[in-house]
Design a protein around this motif. Structure first.
Motif, mmCIF file in Angstrom:
data_model
loop_
_atom_site.group_PDB
_atom_site.id
_atom_site.type_symbol
_atom_site.label_atom_id
_atom_site.label_comp_id
_atom_site.label_asym_id
_atom_site.label_seq_id
_atom_site.Cartn_x
_atom_site.Cartn_y
_atom_site.Cartn_z
ATOM 1 N N GLN A 108 0.448 -1.666 0.225
ATOM 2 C CA GLN A 108 -0.025 0.324 0.030
ATOM 3 C C GLN A 108 1.131 1.235 0.280
ATOM 4 O OE1 GLN A 108 -3.010 0.104 -0.053
ATOM 5 N NE2 GLN A 108 -2.912 3.127 -0.598
ATOM 6 N N THR A 151 -6.441 -2.854 1.264
ATOM 7 C CA THR A 151 -6.225 -2.420 0.007
ATOM 8 C C THR A 151 -7.034 -1.711 -1.078
ATOM 9 O OG1 THR A 151 -4.022 -2.177 1.004
ATOM 10 C CG2 THR A 151 -3.800 -1.762 -0.793
ATOM 11 N N ILE A 199 -9.938 0.396 -1.662
ATOM 12 C CA ILE A 199 -9.519 2.015 -1.391
ATOM 13 C C ILE A 199 -10.213 2.387 -1.765
ATOM 14 C CG2 ILE A 199 -7.389 3.695 -1.290
ATOM 15 C CD1 ILE A 199 -6.209 1.985 1.134
ATOM 16 N N GLU A 200 -9.897 1.967 -3.672
ATOM 17 C CA GLU A 200 -10.120 2.972 -4.940
ATOM 18 C C GLU A 200 -12.147 3.102 -4.831
ATOM 19 O OE1 GLU A 200 -9.157 4.000 -7.197
ATOM 20 O OE2 GLU A 200 -6.409 3.715 -7.614
ATOM 21 N N GLU A 236 -8.457 11.724 -2.161
ATOM 22 C CA GLU A 236 -7.099 11.634 -3.073
ATOM 23 C C GLU A 236 -6.176 11.269 -2.463
ATOM 24 O OE1 GLU A 236 -4.771 15.547 -3.093
ATOM 25 O OE2 GLU A 236 -6.463 16.215 -4.589
ATOM 26 N N LEU A 237 -5.286 9.876 -3.238
ATOM 27 C CA LEU A 237 -5.088 8.525 -2.777
ATOM 28 C C LEU A 237 -3.556 9.470 -2.981
ATOM 29 C CD1 LEU A 237 -6.241 5.063 -4.636
ATOM 30 C CD2 LEU A 237 -5.871 5.971 -2.948
ATOM 31 N N ARG A 238 -3.109 10.074 -2.168
ATOM 32 C CA ARG A 238 -1.721 10.352 -2.240
ATOM 33 C C ARG A 238 -0.110 9.721 -2.045
ATOM 34 N NH1 ARG A 238 -2.625 15.595 2.704
ATOM 35 N NH2 ARG A 238 -4.845 16.700 1.524
ATOM 36 N N SER A 264 0.015 4.232 -0.790
ATOM 37 C CA SER A 264 -0.282 5.385 -1.053
ATOM 38 C C SER A 264 -1.640 5.671 0.355
ATOM 39 C CB SER A 264 -1.370 5.919 -2.078
ATOM 40 O OG SER A 264 -1.649 4.810 -2.767
ATOM 41 N N LEU A 316 -5.004 7.462 1.128
ATOM 42 C CA LEU A 316 -6.723 7.944 1.135
ATOM 43 C C LEU A 316 -6.842 9.350 2.144
ATOM 44 C CD1 LEU A 316 -9.063 8.062 -0.044
ATOM 45 C CD2 LEU A 316 -9.605 6.839 0.769
ATOM 46 N N CYS A 352 -12.501 5.287 -1.973
ATOM 47 C CA CYS A 352 -12.228 6.703 -3.057
ATOM 48 C C CYS A 352 -13.429 7.583 -4.009
ATOM 49 C CB CYS A 352 -10.617 6.635 -3.338
ATOM 50 S SG CYS A 352 -10.403 8.711 -4.283
#
Length: 540
Positions: free
Chosen positions: A28, A220, A223-224, A36-38, A30, A32, A227
């Motif tokens: 993982q 993981t 997460i999308e 945004e997935l930083r 990035s 959230l 988002c």
């Protein structure tokens, strides 16, 4: 059962069935935050599975991925994003209609279902839960989300009408509380986390989610979905070591609700961190030392079956597990004989092995603790009554049945949260009652008897000590429509499909004098859809 047998329960590298092997490490990279997935370029924490790999006579831990070793700075950014998204109640999410929030949740659920295989596989590899229970956890979580959607729909429809009392027109609805800090457990990292996260979200709160100690990577694949399904800042992730990153979140005073499934000691410390404790609502699922009281007239076959499952399902790592068996002196020998025989038949192995019941514990620290509890009891006069009980090899601990457990032993009061089964005998019913009454915890208890007089005699005082008395069955959480809570240091707040919605919201209302002018004004607001709160729409 000997040490070599335990060692050979672990798989050789390359022998794991393709259907259950991780195709590649899950990293993982990035975080959230704020929709945004930083990208994360800082240090990563490696994740090792409780499933060790065997190379000849050596066992080696298997690395299955990594996640950000984030700092206070990132946790503060996550909190700031949640605070901005709530915007003192003026944000997009808290002011959305219930129907709009339901649509977002349905979108998320659809995307989540598509990730079932990935999530189930990660549950197995991260915490050692067997395949059947991992699948059950995922499916039950989906069912819980759907039930929550139905419950919030019904709740809003029930509140869509106006009340007219003593010359006052009123409409009462449930509204969000603000920013929720959500901290889930390792043993049911998906289901119990979502049992608080989902109702918190659907009621209009924004969330800062701190991942569990074990069971990080399984989020993981989702997460999308988080988002894309929810507006920016509605859900934000926090990684890193809890004792380092969580206090600053509470110290800020910006957290309105703390939800934690964990220990009472941790909860006490966290609540003290908030500068205005009276403004902090806590929804907590904490410790338990649930007992089974087996009376002399009990159906022993049934009691053994239920106590075995209650004590050792998922290696006893459940808050609702039976953690003390209190058996009448006249039947304790027969009970133990049959219990040990049934225990010997339980399958031991890796999570994907067919019919397996006992699997590796999440970390070697857990096996060390189990060994310490057993050694302490034996040193103080107890015995391990099952052959090979208490043997440990890395993360695998062979269940131990310990008898007689008496006051002064750690097992007498400490919540073992693992595959150690303490048994004590009693002659007088008061002895069993006193154990429950004097406990620091008050979640549930099980009674095994066929005598209605005895059951009635026990139930009446026990319901004033615990929140659920199970008759001739093990302690458990479900069905999810039933209230799930506890007395003493076992819980704060109540969780069930409907109770959770109330826990993460508050009743708010509008009121006006019952005059023609007020009626005309309210008609205008309703007919021209000028308010999300003041409306009579029916959500289908």
């Amino acid at each position: 059962m000997d040490m070599q047998t335990l060692q050979h329960l672990f798989p050789e590298k390359g022998s794991i069935p393709e259907a259950y092997a991780l195709p590649a490490p899950v990293n993982q990279t990035s975080i959230l935050i704020g929709g945004e997935l930083r990208p994360w370029k800082g240090p990563m924490r490696k994740v090792f599975s409780p499933v060790y790999l065997r190379h000849g006579d050596k066992l080696e831990p298997s690395e299955i991925g990594s996640f950000p070793e984030a700092t206070v700075e990132e946790s503060k950014a996550a909190l700031e994003a949640a605070v901005a998204a709530y915007d003192k109640g003026r944000g997009l999410w808290p002011t959305m209609s219930v129907a709009e929030r339901i649509a977002c949740m349905q979108d998320f659920t659809k995307q989540m279902v598509a990730k079932r295989t990935e999530v189930v596989r990660l549950i197995m590899w991260e915490i050692g839960k067997n395949l059947a229970d991992s699948e059950k956890e995922f499916d039950r979580t989906i069912d819980y989300i759907k039930a929550t959607i139905n419950a919030v729909r019904d709740l809003d429809n029930d509140n869509s009408r106006f009340l007219m009392v003593e010359g006052t027109i009123g409409q009462i609805r449930r509204t969000p509380l603000g920013v929720v800090l959500c901290m889930g457990p390792f043993n049911y990292p998906l289901n119990e986390t979502f049992a608080t996260l989902i109702p918190a979200l659907i009621m209009g709160n924004t969330v800062v989610f701190k991942t569990p100690r074990w069971g990080v990577l399984l989020f993981t694949p989702l997460i999308e979905a988080f988002c894309s399904a929810f507006p920016k800042g509605v859900i934000n992730f926090v990684y890193g070591q809890g004792h380092k990153v969580v206090p600053s979140l509470l110290n800020s005073g910006d957290v309105n609700v703390l939800t934690l499934i964990g220990s009472s000691k941790v909860a006490d410390e966290l609540k003290k961190q908030h500068p205005k404790v009276n403004r902090l609502r806590a929804v907590l699922g904490l410790d338990a030392k649930n007992a089974a009281i087996v009376l002399p007239d009990a159906d022993i076959e049934l009691a053994v079956k239920e106590c075995l499952s209650g004590a050792l399902s998922f290696n006893g790592q459940r808050c609702t597990a039976l953690k003390m068996l209190i058996v009448h002196q006249s039947i304790v020998d027969e009970f133990l004989k049959k219990f040990v025989a049934a225990l010997d038949k339980l399958g031991r192995g890796m999570p994907w092995d067919k019919g397996v019941a006992i699997t590796p514990l999440p970390d070697v620290s857990k096996t060390r603790y189990m060994c310490d509890l057993v050694e302490d009891a034996v040193a103080k006069g107890a015995k391990v009554v099952n052959e090979g009980g208490g043997l440990a090899c890395e993360t695998f601990f062979n269940p131990a049945v310990v008898y007689p457990v008496t006051e002064g032993m750690k097992l007498y009061r400490e919540e073992q949260f693992g595959p150690v089964v303490p048994v004590m005998a009693f002659d007088k019913i008061e002895t069993a009652l006193d154990y429950v009454i004097s406990s620091e915890y008050g979640q549930q208890v099980s009674i095994f008897s066929s005598n209605p007089d005895l059951i009635g005699e026990l139930v009446d005082p026990l319901v004033n000590q615990v929140c659920r008395v199970n008759i001739n069955c093990q302690c458990q959480r479900g069905p999810d429509v039933f209230p799930f809570t506890g007395r003493k240091d076992s819980a704060e707040g109540t969780l069930s499909v409907t109770d959770a919605l109330r826990s993460f919201s508050i009743r708010s209302m509008i009121a006006a004098k019952q005059t023609d002018e007020s009626k005309k004004l309210l008609d205008d607001i309703i007919l021209n859809h000028k308010s999300k709160f003041i409306n009579t729409r029916f959500v289908f």
